[in-house]
Design a protein around this motif. Sequence first.
Motif, PDB file in Angstrom:
ATOM      1  N   ASN A 136      46.010  48.478  88.840  1.00 57.69           N
ATOM      2  CA  ASN A 136      44.931  49.424  88.568  1.00 57.69           C
ATOM      3  C   ASN A 136      44.879  49.782  87.082  1.00 57.69           C
ATOM      4  N   SER A 137      46.043  50.000  86.475  1.00 61.94           N
ATOM      5  CA  SER A 137      46.089  50.306  85.034  1.00 61.94           C
ATOM      6  C   SER A 137      45.512  49.165  84.214  1.00 61.94           C
ATOM      7  N   LEU A 138      45.862  47.943  84.564  1.00 65.83           N
ATOM      8  CA  LEU A 138      45.337  46.780  83.846  1.00 65.83           C
ATOM      9  C   LEU A 138      43.828  46.643  84.046  1.00 65.83           C
ATOM     10  N   GLN A 139      43.372  46.879  85.256  1.00 64.85           N
ATOM     11  CA  GLN A 139      41.930  46.781  85.530  1.00 64.85           C
ATOM     12  C   GLN A 139      41.148  47.858  84.790  1.00 64.85           C
ATOM     13  N   GLN A 140      41.665  49.083  84.784  1.00 63.32           N
ATOM     14  CA  GLN A 140      40.981  50.163  84.070  1.00 63.32           C
ATOM     15  C   GLN A 140      40.977  49.917  82.563  1.00 63.32           C
ATOM     16  N   ALA A 141      42.075  49.387  82.049  1.00 63.70           N
ATOM     17  CA  ALA A 141      42.137  49.042  80.622  1.00 63.70           C
ATOM     18  C   ALA A 141      41.114  47.964  80.309  1.00 63.70           C
ATOM     19  N   LEU A 142      41.015  46.986  81.188  1.00 60.38           N
ATOM     20  CA  LEU A 142      40.023  45.922  80.986  1.00 60.38           C
ATOM     21  C   LEU A 142      38.614  46.489  80.977  1.00 60.38           C
ATOM     22  N   LEU A 143      38.315  47.393  81.897  1.00 65.02           N
ATOM     23  CA  LEU A 143      36.976  48.007  81.923  1.00 65.02           C
ATOM     24  C   LEU A 143      36.665  48.721  80.615  1.00 65.02           C
ATOM     25  N   CYS A 200      47.251  44.782  77.386  1.00 66.01           N
ATOM     26  CA  CYS A 200      48.581  45.390  77.594  1.00 66.01           C
ATOM     27  C   CYS A 200      48.708  46.687  76.805  1.00 66.01           C
ATOM     28  N   LYS A 201      48.242  46.664  75.574  1.00 68.39           N
ATOM     29  CA  LYS A 201      48.303  47.860  74.734  1.00 68.39           C
ATOM     30  C   LYS A 201      47.462  48.978  75.347  1.00 68.39           C
ATOM     31  N   THR A 225      46.021  35.335  83.293  1.00 73.61           N
ATOM     32  CA  THR A 225      45.069  35.471  82.185  1.00 73.61           C
ATOM     33  C   THR A 225      44.299  36.775  82.327  1.00 73.61           C
ATOM     34  N   VAL A 226      43.606  37.135  81.275  1.00 75.69           N
ATOM     35  CA  VAL A 226      42.716  38.304  81.315  1.00 75.69           C
ATOM     36  C   VAL A 226      41.615  38.065  82.344  1.00 75.69           C
ATOM     37  N   GLU A 227      41.139  36.836  82.430  1.00 73.14           N
ATOM     38  CA  GLU A 227      40.096  36.496  83.398  1.00 73.14           C
ATOM     39  C   GLU A 227      40.574  36.742  84.828  1.00 73.14           C
ATOM     40  N   ASP A 228      41.871  36.547  85.073  1.00 71.60           N
ATOM     41  CA  ASP A 228      42.427  36.821  86.405  1.00 71.60           C
ATOM     42  C   ASP A 228      42.339  38.307  86.747  1.00 71.60           C
ATOM     43  N   VAL A 229      42.537  39.158  85.752  1.00 72.16           N
ATOM     44  CA  VAL A 229      42.419  40.606  85.963  1.00 72.16           C
ATOM     45  C   VAL A 229      40.977  40.924  86.349  1.00 72.16           C
ATOM     46  N   PHE A 230      40.034  40.354  85.589  1.00 73.00           N
ATOM     47  CA  PHE A 230      38.616  40.595  85.882  1.00 73.00           C
ATOM     48  C   PHE A 230      38.271  40.075  87.273  1.00 73.00           C
ATOM     49  N   HIS A 231      38.713  38.890  87.597  1.00 74.76           N
ATOM     50  CA  HIS A 231      38.411  38.295  88.902  1.00 74.76           C
ATOM     51  C   HIS A 231      38.957  39.176  90.034  1.00 74.76           C
ATOM     52  N   HIS A 273      31.921  52.849  91.533  1.00 76.05           N
ATOM     53  CA  HIS A 273      32.257  51.846  90.518  1.00 76.05           C
ATOM     54  C   HIS A 273      31.329  51.977  89.299  1.00 76.05           C
ATOM     55  N   GLN A 274      30.957  53.205  89.000  1.00 76.23           N
ATOM     56  CA  GLN A 274      29.983  53.471  87.945  1.00 76.23           C
ATOM     57  C   GLN A 274      30.374  52.844  86.611  1.00 76.23           C
ATOM     58  N   SER A 275      31.632  52.940  86.216  1.00 79.07           N
ATOM     59  CA  SER A 275      32.014  52.393  84.909  1.00 79.07           C
ATOM     60  C   SER A 275      31.831  50.879  84.872  1.00 79.07           C
ATOM     61  N   PHE A 276      32.042  50.205  85.987  1.00 78.63           N
ATOM     62  CA  PHE A 276      31.789  48.763  86.050  1.00 78.63           C
ATOM     63  C   PHE A 276      30.290  48.483  85.892  1.00 78.63           C
ATOM     64  N   TYR A 277      29.465  49.223  86.615  1.00 77.27           N
ATOM     65  CA  TYR A 277      28.022  48.995  86.564  1.00 77.27           C
ATOM     66  C   TYR A 277      27.422  49.392  85.220  1.00 77.27           C
TER      67      TYR A 277
END
Length: 186
Positions: free
Chosen positions: A13-20, A37-38, A53-59, A102-106
Amino acid sequence: MNKQDLRVLKTKNSLQQALLELLKTIPLEKIKVTEICKAANINRGTFYLHYGTVEDVFHDFFQEVIRDLQSSYDEPYKNTIPFEISKINPNSIQIFHHIKRHQSFYEIVFSKNTNKSYYYMLFDQIRLNMERDYQSDQIPDVPMDYIIGYQANAIIGLIIVWYEHGFKETPEEMSKKLHHILKISR
């Protein structure tokens, strides 16, 4: 669920939120593992324990969003057999609740600064949902893919206007708007 599972979920979840957060300003293909990561305050070893990969997090995140979209889309169909728009309760329309969750995603998907591939990923998923429920006698002499494309874009159009309004209407208000539009367009 054991503590290990909770830690894994929290890390992902932390990685996904960071990615967003990063996606708001950087295209996916330019985000580096070091940056995510940072932003997530997680070391690279932990990242690679969960993702390649980063793409794996997004997927992974996108699949969660799609599962929730599918469930939200299906909700009005559960208690209306056979399906008739006139029998739908506006409260059963859950797609706007999904968008709000999922507002931040949209906000990223509909941003004019974002790669439109996200938009098309959403469009394709909504089309898949609609293809399942399509009745061949809806509009004679018009191929199914045109009708479904039109309907999918109509839903997305409502969501875009809601986004442009800053999501100020509640999901319930948006569900009522869609319900009213569906009733008068039949």
